[in-house]
Design a protein around this motif. Structure first.
Motif, mmCIF file in Angstrom:
data_model
loop_
_atom_site.group_PDB
_atom_site.id
_atom_site.type_symbol
_atom_site.label_atom_id
_atom_site.label_comp_id
_atom_site.label_asym_id
_atom_site.label_seq_id
_atom_site.Cartn_x
_atom_site.Cartn_y
_atom_site.Cartn_z
ATOM 1 N N VAL A 258 -36.032 -3.786 -14.830
ATOM 2 C CA VAL A 258 -36.767 -5.019 -14.620
ATOM 3 C C VAL A 258 -37.493 -5.469 -15.886
ATOM 4 C CG1 VAL A 258 -38.596 -6.116 -13.269
ATOM 5 C CG2 VAL A 258 -37.017 -4.516 -12.182
ATOM 6 N N GLU A 259 -38.089 -4.544 -16.583
ATOM 7 C CA GLU A 259 -38.864 -4.902 -17.766
ATOM 8 C C GLU A 259 -38.556 -3.911 -18.868
ATOM 9 O OE1 GLU A 259 -43.542 -5.091 -18.986
ATOM 10 O OE2 GLU A 259 -42.991 -5.663 -16.956
ATOM 11 N N VAL A 260 -38.342 -4.421 -20.051
ATOM 12 C CA VAL A 260 -37.994 -3.564 -21.172
ATOM 13 C C VAL A 260 -39.039 -3.721 -22.266
ATOM 14 C CG1 VAL A 260 -36.287 -3.097 -22.966
ATOM 15 C CG2 VAL A 260 -35.539 -3.773 -20.676
ATOM 16 N N PRO B 288 -33.036 -9.716 -25.319
ATOM 17 C CA PRO B 288 -33.316 -9.412 -23.914
ATOM 18 C C PRO B 288 -33.248 -10.663 -23.054
ATOM 19 C CG PRO B 288 -34.916 -8.354 -25.345
ATOM 20 C CD PRO B 288 -34.087 -9.266 -26.214
ATOM 21 N N GLY B 289 -32.779 -10.486 -21.862
ATOM 22 C CA GLY B 289 -32.640 -11.573 -20.907
ATOM 23 C C GLY B 289 -31.926 -11.028 -19.695
ATOM 24 N N THR B 290 -31.299 -11.868 -18.960
ATOM 25 C CA THR B 290 -30.536 -11.419 -17.807
ATOM 26 C C THR B 290 -29.141 -11.053 -18.289
ATOM 27 O OG1 THR B 290 -31.811 -12.849 -16.374
ATOM 28 C CG2 THR B 290 -29.713 -12.029 -15.514
ATOM 29 N N THR B 291 -28.875 -9.776 -18.309
ATOM 30 C CA THR B 291 -27.607 -9.258 -18.821
ATOM 31 C C THR B 291 -27.103 -8.184 -17.874
ATOM 32 O OG1 THR B 291 -28.386 -9.598 -21.079
ATOM 33 C CG2 THR B 291 -26.484 -8.172 -20.807
ATOM 34 N N ALA B 292 -25.817 -8.163 -17.620
ATOM 35 C CA ALA B 292 -25.211 -7.101 -16.812
ATOM 36 C C ALA B 292 -24.318 -6.269 -17.713
ATOM 37 C CB ALA B 292 -24.383 -7.697 -15.676
ATOM 38 N N PRO C 137 -23.675 7.731 -18.702
ATOM 39 C CA PRO C 137 -24.380 6.916 -19.696
ATOM 40 C C PRO C 137 -25.502 6.084 -19.087
ATOM 41 C CG PRO C 137 -22.015 6.730 -20.020
ATOM 42 C CD PRO C 137 -22.229 7.462 -18.727
ATOM 43 N N ILE C 138 -25.281 5.574 -17.883
ATOM 44 C CA ILE C 138 -26.335 4.804 -17.225
ATOM 45 C C ILE C 138 -27.541 5.702 -16.961
ATOM 46 C CG2 ILE C 138 -26.987 3.591 -15.100
ATOM 47 C CD1 ILE C 138 -25.236 1.876 -16.870
ATOM 48 N N ARG C 139 -27.293 6.887 -16.435
ATOM 49 C CA ARG C 139 -28.404 7.808 -16.148
ATOM 50 C C ARG C 139 -29.152 8.176 -17.414
ATOM 51 N NH1 ARG C 139 -24.929 11.224 -12.266
ATOM 52 N NH2 ARG C 139 -25.727 10.619 -10.248
ATOM 53 N N VAL C 140 -28.424 8.578 -18.441
ATOM 54 C CA VAL C 140 -29.055 9.081 -19.657
ATOM 55 C C VAL C 140 -29.709 7.965 -20.452
ATOM 56 C CG1 VAL C 140 -28.600 10.171 -21.896
ATOM 57 C CG2 VAL C 140 -27.560 11.091 -19.839
ATOM 58 N N CYS C 141 -29.024 6.859 -20.580
ATOM 59 C CA CYS C 141 -29.461 5.825 -21.518
ATOM 60 C C CYS C 141 -30.327 4.745 -20.913
ATOM 61 C CB CYS C 141 -28.236 5.202 -22.178
ATOM 62 S SG CYS C 141 -27.269 6.435 -23.072
ATOM 63 N N THR C 142 -30.415 4.662 -19.618
ATOM 64 C CA THR C 142 -31.307 3.666 -19.023
ATOM 65 C C THR C 142 -32.299 4.339 -18.095
ATOM 66 O OG1 THR C 142 -29.704 3.151 -17.274
ATOM 67 C CG2 THR C 142 -29.683 1.747 -19.219
ATOM 68 N N ALA C 143 -31.830 4.840 -16.985
ATOM 69 C CA ALA C 143 -32.748 5.411 -16.000
ATOM 70 C C ALA C 143 -33.559 6.564 -16.572
ATOM 71 C CB ALA C 143 -31.973 5.868 -14.763
ATOM 72 N N ALA C 144 -32.950 7.415 -17.382
ATOM 73 C CA ALA C 144 -33.679 8.565 -17.924
ATOM 74 C C ALA C 144 -34.740 8.143 -18.932
ATOM 75 C CB ALA C 144 -32.703 9.541 -18.576
ATOM 76 N N ARG C 145 -34.628 6.961 -19.494
ATOM 77 C CA ARG C 145 -35.616 6.468 -20.451
ATOM 78 C C ARG C 145 -36.750 5.716 -19.772
ATOM 79 N NH1 ARG C 145 -31.529 4.143 -25.062
ATOM 80 N NH2 ARG C 145 -30.949 6.165 -25.939
ATOM 81 N N ALA C 146 -36.585 5.388 -18.521
ATOM 82 C CA ALA C 146 -37.629 4.660 -17.804
ATOM 83 C C ALA C 146 -38.827 5.572 -17.594
ATOM 84 C CB ALA C 146 -37.091 4.157 -16.467
#
Length: 101
Positions: A92-94, A50-54, A61-70
């Motif tokens: 911001v934080e994982v 983890p770090g600053t990664t784009a 995939p963004i919706r399901v795999c990141t935002a939906a897991r928040a």
């Protein structure tokens, strides 16, 4: 990989169904809600610690795999707030990982 009108309409519906728990549902002639996140998680794991990664991807995939897991993003919120072309989701934080949850 279908581009017909019916397939295009089904993509967001399928992505939101996955986020709501219907992971057996498949994209038109594509992956299930288990297979697609597993493939996404493998790419995220390649990014390293983890770090600053784009990471750049298509909207579902963004919706399901990141935002939906928040914890602070519901399926309803994601459905009401589109993620258009060149849209950005900032994590911001994982906590945890694809392996540990």
């Amino acid at each position: 990989m279908r581009a017909d009108e019916d397939a295009v309409r089904q993509r967001p519906t399928t992505a939101f169904a996955w986020s709501a728990g219907d992971i057996a549902r498949r994209m038109p002639e594509g992956e299930s809600g288990t297979e697609a996140p597993a493939r996404f998680d493998a790419v995220v794991a390649e990014a390293g610690e983890p770090g600053t990664t784009a990471l750049v991807s298509h909207g579902p995939p963004i919706r399901v795999c990141t935002a939906a897991r928040a914890r602070n993003v519901t399926v309803e919120f994601a459905a009401e707030h589109g993620l258009g072309s060149t849209g950005v989701v900032v994590v911001v934080e994982v906590e945890g990982s694809p392996d540990t949850g």
